[in-house]
Design a protein around this motif. Structure first.
Motif, mmCIF file in Angstrom:
data_model
loop_
_atom_site.group_PDB
_atom_site.id
_atom_site.type_symbol
_atom_site.label_atom_id
_atom_site.label_comp_id
_atom_site.label_asym_id
_atom_site.label_seq_id
_atom_site.Cartn_x
_atom_site.Cartn_y
_atom_site.Cartn_z
ATOM 1 N N ASP A 334 0.815 -1.207 0.000
ATOM 2 C CA ASP A 334 0.000 0.000 0.000
ATOM 3 C C ASP A 334 0.856 1.267 0.000
ATOM 4 O OD1 ASP A 334 -1.109 -2.363 1.400
ATOM 5 O OD2 ASP A 334 -2.962 -1.213 1.383
ATOM 6 N N ARG A 335 2.065 1.188 0.544
ATOM 7 C CA ARG A 335 2.959 2.360 0.597
ATOM 8 C C ARG A 335 4.013 2.336 -0.513
ATOM 9 N NH1 ARG A 335 2.431 1.057 6.075
ATOM 10 N NH2 ARG A 335 4.483 0.037 6.084
ATOM 11 N N GLY A 336 3.912 1.396 -1.472
ATOM 12 C CA GLY A 336 4.711 1.506 -2.676
ATOM 13 C C GLY A 336 5.870 0.550 -2.864
ATOM 14 N N MET A 337 6.167 -0.321 -1.892
ATOM 15 C CA MET A 337 7.262 -1.262 -2.080
ATOM 16 C C MET A 337 6.795 -2.447 -2.920
ATOM 17 S SD MET A 337 10.418 -2.018 -1.572
ATOM 18 C CE MET A 337 11.006 -1.066 -0.158
ATOM 19 N N ASN A 357 1.305 5.946 -2.885
ATOM 20 C CA ASN A 357 0.550 4.890 -2.217
ATOM 21 C C ASN A 357 -0.303 4.161 -3.249
ATOM 22 O OD1 ASN A 357 1.514 5.653 0.384
ATOM 23 N ND2 ASN A 357 0.026 7.317 0.413
ATOM 24 N N PHE A 358 -0.693 2.919 -2.914
ATOM 25 C CA PHE A 358 -1.363 2.071 -3.888
ATOM 26 C C PHE A 358 -2.590 1.388 -3.283
ATOM 27 C CE2 PHE A 358 2.781 2.766 -5.519
ATOM 28 C CZ PHE A 358 2.709 2.631 -6.891
ATOM 29 N N ASN A 359 -3.687 1.435 -4.024
ATOM 30 C CA ASN A 359 -4.894 0.653 -3.734
ATOM 31 C C ASN A 359 -5.225 -0.295 -4.877
ATOM 32 O OD1 ASN A 359 -7.080 2.823 -1.709
ATOM 33 N ND2 ASN A 359 -5.118 1.855 -1.270
ATOM 34 N N ALA A 360 -5.007 0.157 -6.127
ATOM 35 C CA ALA A 360 -5.303 -0.662 -7.302
ATOM 36 C C ALA A 360 -4.368 -1.865 -7.347
ATOM 37 C CB ALA A 360 -5.160 0.163 -8.580
ATOM 38 N N SER A 361 -4.889 -2.983 -7.840
ATOM 39 C CA SER A 361 -4.084 -4.198 -7.957
ATOM 40 C C SER A 361 -3.286 -4.181 -9.261
ATOM 41 C CB SER A 361 -4.993 -5.430 -7.937
ATOM 42 O OG SER A 361 -5.693 -5.524 -6.714
ATOM 43 N N PRO A 362 -2.065 -4.694 -9.249
ATOM 44 C CA PRO A 362 -1.281 -4.750 -10.481
ATOM 45 C C PRO A 362 -1.900 -5.708 -11.486
ATOM 46 C CG PRO A 362 -0.150 -5.925 -8.713
ATOM 47 C CD PRO A 362 -1.310 -5.213 -8.088
ATOM 48 N N ILE A 363 -1.760 -5.369 -12.768
ATOM 49 C CA ILE A 363 -2.294 -6.185 -13.856
ATOM 50 C C ILE A 363 -1.171 -6.514 -14.835
ATOM 51 C CG2 ILE A 363 -3.878 -6.245 -15.824
ATOM 52 C CD1 ILE A 363 -5.362 -6.428 -13.216
ATOM 53 N N TYR A 370 1.469 -3.594 -14.790
ATOM 54 C CA TYR A 370 1.051 -2.206 -14.600
ATOM 55 C C TYR A 370 0.756 -1.963 -13.126
ATOM 56 C CZ TYR A 370 0.572 -1.808 -19.685
ATOM 57 O OH TYR A 370 0.827 -1.772 -21.033
ATOM 58 N N PHE A 371 1.497 -1.042 -12.514
ATOM 59 C CA PHE A 371 1.311 -0.644 -11.117
ATOM 60 C C PHE A 371 0.803 0.796 -11.109
ATOM 61 C CE2 PHE A 371 4.883 -3.648 -11.188
ATOM 62 C CZ PHE A 371 4.533 -4.572 -10.206
ATOM 63 N N ILE A 372 -0.431 1.028 -10.634
ATOM 64 C CA ILE A 372 -1.023 2.365 -10.688
ATOM 65 C C ILE A 372 -1.265 2.887 -9.275
ATOM 66 C CG2 ILE A 372 -2.954 3.741 -11.554
ATOM 67 C CD1 ILE A 372 -3.268 1.719 -13.782
ATOM 68 N N GLY A 376 -2.637 8.335 -9.568
ATOM 69 C CA GLY A 376 -2.759 8.127 -11.007
ATOM 70 C C GLY A 376 -1.447 7.942 -11.735
ATOM 71 N N GLU A 377 -0.355 7.765 -10.986
ATOM 72 C CA GLU A 377 0.949 7.522 -11.607
ATOM 73 C C GLU A 377 1.108 6.032 -11.863
ATOM 74 O OE1 GLU A 377 3.235 11.107 -9.199
ATOM 75 O OE2 GLU A 377 2.957 9.152 -8.280
ATOM 76 N N CYS A 378 1.429 5.659 -13.093
ATOM 77 C CA CYS A 378 1.544 4.252 -13.469
ATOM 78 C C CYS A 378 2.986 3.915 -13.820
ATOM 79 C CB CYS A 378 0.634 3.929 -14.651
ATOM 80 S SG CYS A 378 0.745 2.202 -15.195
ATOM 81 N N THR A 379 3.529 2.939 -13.110
ATOM 82 C CA THR A 379 4.836 2.388 -13.456
ATOM 83 C C THR A 379 4.613 1.058 -14.175
ATOM 84 O OG1 THR A 379 5.900 3.410 -11.538
ATOM 85 C CG2 THR A 379 7.049 1.559 -12.573
ATOM 86 N N ILE A 380 5.166 0.939 -15.365
ATOM 87 C CA ILE A 380 5.068 -0.292 -16.134
ATOM 88 C C ILE A 380 6.420 -0.993 -16.058
ATOM 89 C CG2 ILE A 380 4.559 -1.310 -18.384
ATOM 90 C CD1 ILE A 380 3.042 1.265 -19.080
ATOM 91 N N ALA A 381 6.397 -2.268 -15.638
ATOM 92 C CA ALA A 381 7.640 -3.011 -15.464
ATOM 93 C C ALA A 381 7.546 -4.361 -16.159
ATOM 94 C CB ALA A 381 7.941 -3.203 -13.978
#
Length: 422
Positions: A334-337, A357-363, A370-372, A376-381
């Motif tokens: 939830d805090r980004g790790m 911080n994160f609530n949405a689940s990665p897809i 996709y980590f959003i 609204g910032e999305c990191t694609i890895a």
């Protein structure tokens, strides 16, 4: 010869169309298979408010439910911020045109919710001809997706959520399964999806739950159904303990105990193991950390001491659900790790801190994860044994809903708008 060739071309066209239709839908929270995998060959890599947005439309009210898609329709739920009205909305996939906006339920004195939650957090589920929406204690309904008629409603499935509704419904065979696990007599119920009538109801065991403080009985998770040696099991990581039910009868087949409350993250099933999140584990009466368990689902009775294969508790998310790709579990706290684990052993492979911080689940979509974040910032890895960033993008507004991917595009909801991104 020409006749045979024409028939062959027709059959191939039919098969291709059928395959495309299968992958063009997004029917539940975290996808049609509820595993966080998007069945797409292409997915957006670069966007902003000004770039690669096919359309952007406002959404009435507020809600953290994710969009679901069937054919050319996008459905989602919303509600007034004060919980007095509950809406369902339908949009045209190609144009973003609002096709339906309807008030389904009202409440004169709604229960209070947590400041980070909404009154429309449960994600709908959809199939050909019908969409099913759920607002927890405030109501459950089935709507005809052609006529937009309400086919049935239930307003008698009550629950003291304490922090608001969040568990999403799921479809299985002839059933719509919903969790209503609050501070008193938490339960799961299977409804006849055609009529809305109750098929079975399983209340958590009073001898275990009644001695608990009411705050420790509540749960917000969304279940999954798995098949284990011919047994169809509903996996429900409730507060205090995880239950595996016979999905056809509601009978409890096995349990594990982990303690405490507020499970949110959805279970996973991969390579013969079930992965469940414990919710908050408390120390000194404060929520301290969350645990991830891997369970062999072949047991019966209390399998806490016999069928837990591994447990991991360092930076495990409470809200976002992990995704498993090629034997690796990727979870964002939830805090980004972000942590990458070996899914069979629970051993960490790498960690990487993301912004926000994160609530949405990665897809997982088209080869990337996709980590959003909430901003609204999305990191694609790219998945693998090291962290490999592919791109970063952002949108305006608050994002807590998990995105949907269909037809090479992404559908994402913020606190004010719905986007189609290419």
């Amino acid at each position: 010869m020409n006749s045979k060739l024409s028939i062959l071309i027709f059959l191939l066209t039919f098969v291709v169309a059928a395959c495309q239709n299968k992958t063009a839908n997004w029917t539940h929270f975290r996808g049609s298979n509820m595993d966080g995998h998007a069945e797409v060959e292409k997915a957006p890599l670069h966007w902003s408010e000004a770039d690669n947005v096919v359309w952007k439309v406002p959404v009435k009210g507020q809600g953290w439910s994710s969009p679901v898609v069937f054919g050319n329709q996008i459905w989602l739920t919303s509600a007034e911020e004060d919980g007095t009205q509950f809406y369902v909305c339908c949009y045209d996939l190609d144009s973003g045109e609002l096709m339906l906006e309807k008030t389904l339920f009202t409440a004169e004195e709604p229960q209070r919710i947590h400041s980070t939650n909404s009154y429309a957090t449960p994600t709908p589920c959809i199939e050909k001809g019908k969409v099913y929406v759920h607002y927890g204690t405030f109501g459950t309904a089935c709507i005809d997706t052609k006529s937009f008629d309400v086919l049935w409603k239930r307003e008698d499935l009550k629950c003291d959520h304490m922090q608001g509704p969040a568990s999403s419904p799921i479809l299985y065979k002839n059933m719509l399964i919903v969790h209503l696990e609050g501070t008193k007599d938490p339960y799961v119920v299977a409804l006849d999806k055609t009529t809305g009538e109750t098929i079975w109801k399983s209340v958590r065991p009073a001898e275990i739950y009644d001695p608990l403080e009411p705050v420790y009985r509540k749960s917000y998770q969304t279940p999954i159904v798995i098949n284990v040696n011919g047994k169809e099991l509903l996996i429900s990581n409730s507060a205090y303990m995880c239950f595996a039910h016979d999905v056809n009868t509601g009978e409890v087949v096995w349990t594990i105990t982990y303690g405490y409350d507020s499970t949110v993250s959805q279970p996973l099933y991969w390579n013969g193991l079930v992965f469940v999140n414990s919710g908050w584990i408390f120390e000194d009466n404060k929520p301290y950390f969350t645990r991830q368990y891997a369970i062999d689902p072949t047991g019966t009775g209390d399998v806490t001491e016999t069928h837990v294969k591994w447990m991991y508790e360092d930076e495990v998310p409470q809200i976002p659900t992990p995704v498993i790709v090629d034997g690796r579990m990727y979870m964002v706290h939830d805090r980004g790790m972000v942590t990458c684990l070996d899914a069979m052993t629970g051993k960490p492979i790498w960690k990487e801190k993301l912004k926000g911080n994160f609530n949405a689940s990665p897809i997982y979509a088209a080869g990337n994860i996709y980590f959003i974040s909430v901003k609204g910032e999305c990191t694609i890895a790219k998945p693998g044994d090291t962290f490999q960033k592919v791109a970063e993008n952002d949108l305006d507004g608050i994002v807590k809903a998990t995105p949907a991917f269909v037809g090479g595009k992404m559908i994402i909801r913020s606190d004010k708008n719905l986007y189609l991104i290419k």
